[in-house]
Design a protein around this motif. Structure first.
Motif, PDB file in Angstrom:
ATOM      1  N   GLY A  94       5.404  -5.781  25.756  1.00  0.00           N
ATOM      2  CA  GLY A  94       5.209  -6.932  24.877  1.00  0.00           C
ATOM      3  C   GLY A  94       6.015  -8.141  25.312  1.00  0.00           C
ATOM      4  O   GLY A  94       5.448  -9.182  25.679  1.00  0.00           O
ATOM      5  N   PRO A  95       7.357  -8.076  25.303  1.00  0.00           N
ATOM      6  CA  PRO A  95       8.143  -9.217  25.746  1.00  0.00           C
ATOM      7  C   PRO A  95       8.074  -9.473  27.247  1.00  0.00           C
ATOM      8  O   PRO A  95       8.239 -10.606  27.699  1.00  0.00           O
ATOM      9  N   VAL A  96       7.844  -8.425  28.057  1.00  0.00           N
ATOM     10  CA  VAL A  96       7.730  -8.634  29.506  1.00  0.00           C
ATOM     11  C   VAL A  96       6.608  -9.618  29.812  1.00  0.00           C
ATOM     12  O   VAL A  96       6.762 -10.535  30.626  1.00  0.00           O
ATOM     13  N   GLU A 157      -1.258   5.302   5.595  1.00  0.00           N
ATOM     14  CA  GLU A 157      -0.131   4.445   5.956  1.00  0.00           C
ATOM     15  C   GLU A 157       0.131   4.440   7.462  1.00  0.00           C
ATOM     16  O   GLU A 157       0.946   3.639   7.937  1.00  0.00           O
ATOM     17  N   TRP A 158      -0.506   5.325   8.187  1.00  0.00           N
ATOM     18  CA  TRP A 158      -0.273   5.449   9.626  1.00  0.00           C
ATOM     19  C   TRP A 158      -1.197   4.511  10.381  1.00  0.00           C
ATOM     20  O   TRP A 158      -2.414   4.683  10.398  1.00  0.00           O
ATOM     21  N   LYS A 159      -0.619   3.492  11.020  1.00  0.00           N
ATOM     22  CA  LYS A 159      -1.408   2.551  11.812  1.00  0.00           C
ATOM     23  C   LYS A 159      -1.470   3.006  13.269  1.00  0.00           C
ATOM     24  O   LYS A 159      -0.731   3.887  13.695  1.00  0.00           O
ATOM     25  N   ARG A 160      -2.316   2.392  14.025  1.00  0.00           N
ATOM     26  CA  ARG A 160      -2.410   2.676  15.455  1.00  0.00           C
ATOM     27  C   ARG A 160      -1.356   1.853  16.201  1.00  0.00           C
ATOM     28  O   ARG A 160      -0.664   1.031  15.602  1.00  0.00           O
ATOM     29  N   THR A 161      -1.225   2.080  17.522  1.00  0.00           N
ATOM     30  CA  THR A 161      -0.183   1.372  18.266  1.00  0.00           C
ATOM     31  C   THR A 161      -0.672   0.942  19.633  1.00  0.00           C
ATOM     32  O   THR A 161      -1.620   1.527  20.189  1.00  0.00           O
ATOM     33  N   LEU A 162      -0.012  -0.062  20.176  1.00  0.00           N
ATOM     34  CA  LEU A 162      -0.334  -0.618  21.497  1.00  0.00           C
ATOM     35  C   LEU A 162       0.905  -1.350  21.993  1.00  0.00           C
ATOM     36  O   LEU A 162       1.554  -2.052  21.215  1.00  0.00           O
ATOM     37  N   ASP A 163       1.248  -1.195  23.275  1.00  0.00           N
ATOM     38  CA  ASP A 163       2.462  -1.831  23.796  1.00  0.00           C
ATOM     39  C   ASP A 163       2.156  -3.194  24.415  1.00  0.00           C
ATOM     40  O   ASP A 163       2.563  -3.498  25.538  1.00  0.00           O
ATOM     41  N   VAL A 164       1.419  -4.001  23.699  1.00  0.00           N
ATOM     42  CA  VAL A 164       1.114  -5.368  24.112  1.00  0.00           C
ATOM     43  C   VAL A 164       1.163  -6.242  22.865  1.00  0.00           C
ATOM     44  O   VAL A 164       0.697  -5.821  21.801  1.00  0.00           O
ATOM     45  N   ASN A 165       1.713  -7.430  22.972  1.00  0.00           N
ATOM     46  CA  ASN A 165       1.691  -8.367  21.851  1.00  0.00           C
ATOM     47  C   ASN A 165       0.247  -8.816  21.603  1.00  0.00           C
ATOM     48  O   ASN A 165      -0.355  -9.464  22.458  1.00  0.00           O
ATOM     49  N   ASP A 166      -0.306  -8.488  20.444  1.00  0.00           N
ATOM     50  CA  ASP A 166      -1.697  -8.839  20.150  1.00  0.00           C
ATOM     51  C   ASP A 166      -1.853  -9.031  18.642  1.00  0.00           C
ATOM     52  O   ASP A 166      -2.168  -8.099  17.899  1.00  0.00           O
ATOM     53  N   ARG A 167      -1.664 -10.278  18.198  1.00  0.00           N
ATOM     54  CA  ARG A 167      -1.674 -10.560  16.754  1.00  0.00           C
ATOM     55  C   ARG A 167      -3.018 -10.261  16.103  1.00  0.00           C
ATOM     56  O   ARG A 167      -3.089  -9.993  14.906  1.00  0.00           O
ATOM     57  N   MET A 527       3.787  -6.170  14.673  1.00  0.00           N
ATOM     58  CA  MET A 527       3.011  -6.453  15.879  1.00  0.00           C
ATOM     59  C   MET A 527       3.213  -7.922  16.237  1.00  0.00           C
ATOM     60  O   MET A 527       2.671  -8.808  15.582  1.00  0.00           O
ATOM     61  N   PRO A 528       4.039  -8.213  17.253  1.00  0.00           N
ATOM     62  CA  PRO A 528       4.283  -9.619  17.626  1.00  0.00           C
ATOM     63  C   PRO A 528       3.029 -10.260  18.219  1.00  0.00           C
ATOM     64  O   PRO A 528       2.070  -9.578  18.588  1.00  0.00           O
ATOM     65  N   GLY A 529       3.080 -11.582  18.333  1.00  0.00           N
ATOM     66  CA  GLY A 529       2.021 -12.324  19.000  1.00  0.00           C
ATOM     67  C   GLY A 529       2.537 -12.945  20.281  1.00  0.00           C
ATOM     68  O   GLY A 529       3.738 -12.999  20.528  1.00  0.00           O
ATOM     69  N   LEU A 530       1.629 -13.412  21.109  1.00  0.00           N
ATOM     70  CA  LEU A 530       1.998 -14.077  22.361  1.00  0.00           C
ATOM     71  C   LEU A 530       2.359 -15.537  22.102  1.00  0.00           C
ATOM     72  O   LEU A 530       1.819 -16.161  21.189  1.00  0.00           O
ATOM     73  N   PRO A 531       3.269 -16.119  22.920  1.00  0.00           N
ATOM     74  CA  PRO A 531       3.552 -17.548  22.811  1.00  0.00           C
ATOM     75  C   PRO A 531       2.416 -18.379  23.400  1.00  0.00           C
ATOM     76  O   PRO A 531       1.475 -17.826  23.991  1.00  0.00           O
ATOM     77  N   LYS A 532       2.527 -19.683  23.281  1.00  0.00           N
ATOM     78  CA  LYS A 532       1.466 -20.569  23.785  1.00  0.00           C
ATOM     79  C   LYS A 532       1.258 -20.386  25.288  1.00  0.00           C
ATOM     80  O   LYS A 532       0.117 -20.382  25.776  1.00  0.00           O
ATOM     81  N   VAL A 533       2.364 -20.236  26.026  1.00  0.00           N
ATOM     82  CA  VAL A 533       2.269 -19.989  27.470  1.00  0.00           C
ATOM     83  C   VAL A 533       2.972 -18.660  27.751  1.00  0.00           C
ATOM     84  O   VAL A 533       4.181 -18.625  27.970  1.00  0.00           O
ATOM     85  N   PRO A 534       2.252 -17.541  27.741  1.00  0.00           N
ATOM     86  CA  PRO A 534       2.879 -16.244  27.959  1.00  0.00           C
ATOM     87  C   PRO A 534       3.460 -16.106  29.355  1.00  0.00           C
ATOM     88  O   PRO A 534       2.975 -16.729  30.324  1.00  0.00           O
ATOM     89  N   ALA A 535       4.500 -15.298  29.471  1.00  0.00           N
ATOM     90  CA  ALA A 535       5.100 -15.028  30.785  1.00  0.00           C
ATOM     91  C   ALA A 535       4.067 -14.437  31.737  1.00  0.00           C
ATOM     92  O   ALA A 535       4.164 -14.618  32.963  1.00  0.00           O
ATOM     93  N   ALA A 536       3.084 -13.742  31.188  1.00  0.00           N
ATOM     94  CA  ALA A 536       2.038 -13.136  32.020  1.00  0.00           C
ATOM     95  C   ALA A 536       1.342 -14.164  32.901  1.00  0.00           C
ATOM     96  O   ALA A 536       0.926 -13.850  34.030  1.00  0.00           O
TER      97      ALA A 536
END
Length: 551
Positions: A94-96, A157-167, A527-536
Motif C-alpha cells: 500500500g504505502p510502497v 463482520e468479516w470483510k475481504r482484504t487486499l494489500d493495495v490502497n484502493d478506496r 482501507m487507505p486510498g492513493l494520493p493524487k500522484v502515487p509513488a507507483a
C-alpha cells in the motif's frame, strides 16, 4: 544516488554467512535464494537479549526515518563490537506504491535485498491475504449451501482484504448476478496490514496458538444475535495450512551485513503496528541486543507495543529511542509549505510535540528514552542544536543521527548512548491501563493520559457494541485505537501538543482471534486510498529487469 542505486552498489553476503553470525546451523533455516531465509528454529520462551525499541514523534506524511534509524543503530552497535540483530516489520505494498515509496530504510541504512523486501519478499503478505480471503469464501459458501449456522447475511463482520490502497473497495455489494453467484450482501475490503490475520500472525507464539486464535475469529452473527466464529465454520486448519510457512520469520541483512529478522507488517494507525512476537524473541534469543520499532508516533506505536505486545509476550525493553526530525518539528509548529527564510520560530513552536512524547513515555510508561535527531540534508547545525538543547533542558539525553548519510559510522554516538542506558539502568515498564478495567475505561485511559484528551465520547453504535461486550471475556481484552498518526488527537490538523480536546470514538470492532478490541476514532479508515500522484507512477523497470525509483 537514490536508495535503490545505493542498495545496488553493495554486494550482499550469502545468507548462510549472516545466519552463522547468529549461531544458526543449516538445520535452523531454509534458504529462499541466495540472500533470504526462513528461520525454522524456535525462540527461547524467555530470551536474554536486551530489547531496544525505536519509536518517534508525530510525523509528516513522508515519514521521519524511524526504520532508517533502527537499521543505522543496529549497524552502529555492531561497529562497537556488540552482537546485535534487528527485528523489523515487512513493508506493505500500500504505502510502497502509495505516498512513501520503499520502506526498507534509506540511504546508507537499508536492508538487503531491498527490492525483494519492498515487493513480494517471501510471500508472507500474500499468504495472509489468501488465508483471510479463504475465510471470506467459506462464509459466503456456507450461506449459499444451506446456512446451517443461520448466519445473518447483513450481519457479517468479516470483510475481504487486499494489500493495495484502493478506496473504491471500502464498501461493495457482493453475490450479485443471480442465485448462482450466492446471496447478495454488503461487504468491503481492508488493507492486508489491517487484517485480523496479520494481527494474529504477529501475536501467535507457535502453530498451536495460531490455530486457537484463528478458530476464535468472529465472522458475524446469526439471526438470533449470537456470535459465529471461524471455528464454527471449521476453517482454522485450512487457514493455518496457508499460513504455515508465513509463520516462520525471515532473515536478511543490512548494507553493512548486520543480521535482520523481518516479519509481518501491521500499520500502527489502524492496527497494533509491531512485528511478530516470534521475530522479536528470535532476535533476543540469537543476539545480545535486539533492535525493533513500533509504527508512527509514540502515542500510537509505542503505546500498542507496550500495552498489547509487551503484555502478551512478557517483554520489557531495556532502552527506548525516540526519533525526531527538524522537518516534523517545523510541521508541528504549523510552518506553511511555502515558508522561506528564517524558519527557526516554527521549529521552536513545534518542540512541544517532542516534549509531549518524552513526557508520555516517562510519565505513563515509566521509561526514559534517548532522543535521536534524524538529520536531513536541509537541516542546519543551529537547528539541530536547538532540538538538542530542548532535550537536555527537559532532562533527557540525545544526539544527532546520521545513519542515512553515513551508515553505522553516523550512529556511533547514538549506539553509545543506548548502550550506556542499558548498562546503567534497570528496565521498568508500566501500562496505560489495567486489564481488569472495562473497555470503556481502557479507551478513556489512553485518550486522556496518553493523548491528552479532555473528554471522551462514543457514537450510539459504539455505545451499543460496548454494552454488548460488557461483562464478557472480551471486556478484559486490551484495546487498539485506530486514529490518525499526524496528531496526538484524532484530528490530523491539530498539531503540536494539543490538550483538553474532545476525543470521539465512532465504532468498536472485536478482534477475538488477536485478543484485542479496536476503537475507531475520527475518520480513520481501514482501507487507505492513493494520493493524487502515487509513488507507483515514478517507478520504472528496464527491459533487462532493473527496477529504479523504488525509494
Amino acid at each position: 544516488m537514490n536508495d535503490i542505486q545505493i542498495a545496488h552498489s553493495v554486494t550482499p553476503e550469502p545468507i548462510y554467512r549472516i545466519a552463522s553470525m547468529l549461531g544458526l546451523s543449516v538445520d535452523d533455516y531454509e534458504q529462499y535464494g541466495k540472500f533470504k531465509a526462513k528461520i525454522t528454529t524456535e525462540p527461547d520462551p524467555a530470551p536474554r537479549g536486551k530489547l531496544i525499541l525505536v519509536t518517534a514523534i508525530n510525523p509528516t506524511p513522508y515519514g521521519e526515518g524511524k526504520t532508517t534509524v533502527s537499521i543505522g543503530l543496529a549497524d552502529g552497535l555492531r561497529a562497537r563490537g556488540k552482537k546485535v540483530c534487528l527485528a523489523l516489520r515487512e513493508p506493505s505494498l500500500g504505502p510502497v506504491f502509495g505516498i512513501k515509496g520503499g520502506a526498507a530504510g534509506g540511504g546508507r541504512s537499508q536492508l538487503l535485498p531491498m527490492e525483494d523486501i519492498n515487493l513480494h519478499f517471501t510471500g508472507d503478505f500474500h499468504a495472509i491475504t489468501a488465508a483471510h480471503n479463504l475465510l471470506s469464501a467459506l462464509i459466503d459458501n456456507h450461506i449459499k449451501q444451506g446456512n446451517e449456522l443461520d448466519l445473518d447475511p447483513e450481519a457479517i463482520e468479516w470483510k475481504r482484504t487486499l494489500d493495495v490502497n484502493d478506496r473504491a473497495l471500502r464498501e461493495i455489494r457482493c453475490g450479485l448476478g443471480g442465485e448462482i453467484n450466492g446471496v447478495p450482501r454488503t461487504d468491503g475490503f481492508v488493507i492486508t496490514a489491517a487484517s485480523e490475520i496479520m494481527a494474529i500472525m504477529c501475536l501467535a507464539e507457535n502453530l498451536a496458538d495460531l490455530k486457537a486464535r484463528l478458530a476464535s475469529v468472529v465472522v458475524g452473527k446469526n439471526r438470533k444475535g449470537g456470535l459465529v466464529t471461524a471455528g464454527d465454520l471449521g476453517a482454522e486448519h485450512a487457514m493455518a495450512i496457508l499460513l504455515k510457512d508465513a509463520m516462520l520469520p525471515n532473515l536478511v541483512q543490512t548494507l553493512e551485513h548486520t543480521p535482520a529478522i523481518v516479519h509481518c507488517g501491521p500499520f500502527a494507525n489502524i492496527a497494533q503496528g509491531t512485528n511478530s512476537v516470534r521475530a522479536t524473541k528470535l532476535a533476543m534469543t540469537l543476539a545480545d541486543y535486539a533492535v525493533t520499532e513500533a509504527g508512527f508516533g509514540a502515542e500510537l506505536g509505542a503505546e500498542k507495543f507496550f500495552d498489547i505486545k509487551c503484555r502478551a509476550a512478557n517483554l520489557t525493553p531495556a532502552a527506548v529511542v525516540l526519533v525526531a526530525t527538524v522537518r516534523a518539528l517545523k510541521h508541528n509548529g504549523n510552518m506553511p509549505k511555502d515558508a522561506r527564510g528564517d524558519t527557526l520560530s516554527y521549529l521552536e513552536a513545534g518542540l512541544c510535540n517532542l516534549l509531549g512524547h518524552l513526557d508520555v513515555l516517562h510519565r505513563v510508561f515509566g521509561v526514559t528514552p534517548v532522543v535521536a535527531v534524524n538529520r536531513f540534508p536541509t537541516d542546519t547545525d543551529a537547528e539541530l542544536q536547538v532540538v538538542l538543547n530542548a532535550v537536555q533542558s527537559a532532562g533527557y539525553r540525545g544526539t544527532v543521527a546520521e545513519g542515512f548519510a553515513k551508515g553505522g559510522e553516523g550512529m556511533l554516538q547514538l549506539a553509545d548512548l543506548v548502550a550506556q542506558t542499558i548498562e546503567s539502568t534497570t528496565p521498568t515498564l508500566r501500562f496505560a491501563y489495567s486489564l481488569a478495567s472495562n473497555l470503556r475505561q481502557k479507551i478513556e485511559a489512553i485518550a486522556t493520559t496518553v493523548y491528552g484528551a479532555g473528554s471522551v465520547t462514543f457514537s450510539e453504535e459504539a455505545e451499543q457494541k460496548l454494552l454488548a461486550l460488557k461483562d464478557t471475556l472480551y471486556d478484559r481484552f486490551p484495546v487498539c485505537i485506530a486514529k490518525t498518526q499526524y496528531s496526538f488527537s484524532q484530528d490530523p490538523a491539530l498539531l503540536g501538543r494539543p490538550t483538553g480536546f474532545p476525543f470521539f470514538v465512532r465504532d468498536i470492532e472485536l478482534r477475538a482471534g488477536a485478543r484485542f478490541v479496536v476503537a475507531l476514532a475520527g475518520n480513520m479508515l481501514l482501507m487507505p486510498g492513493l494520493p493524487k500522484v502515487p509513488a507507483a507512477l515514478r517507478m520504472t523497470i528496464s527491459d533487462d529487469g532493473l527496477i529504479d525509483n523504488l525509494s
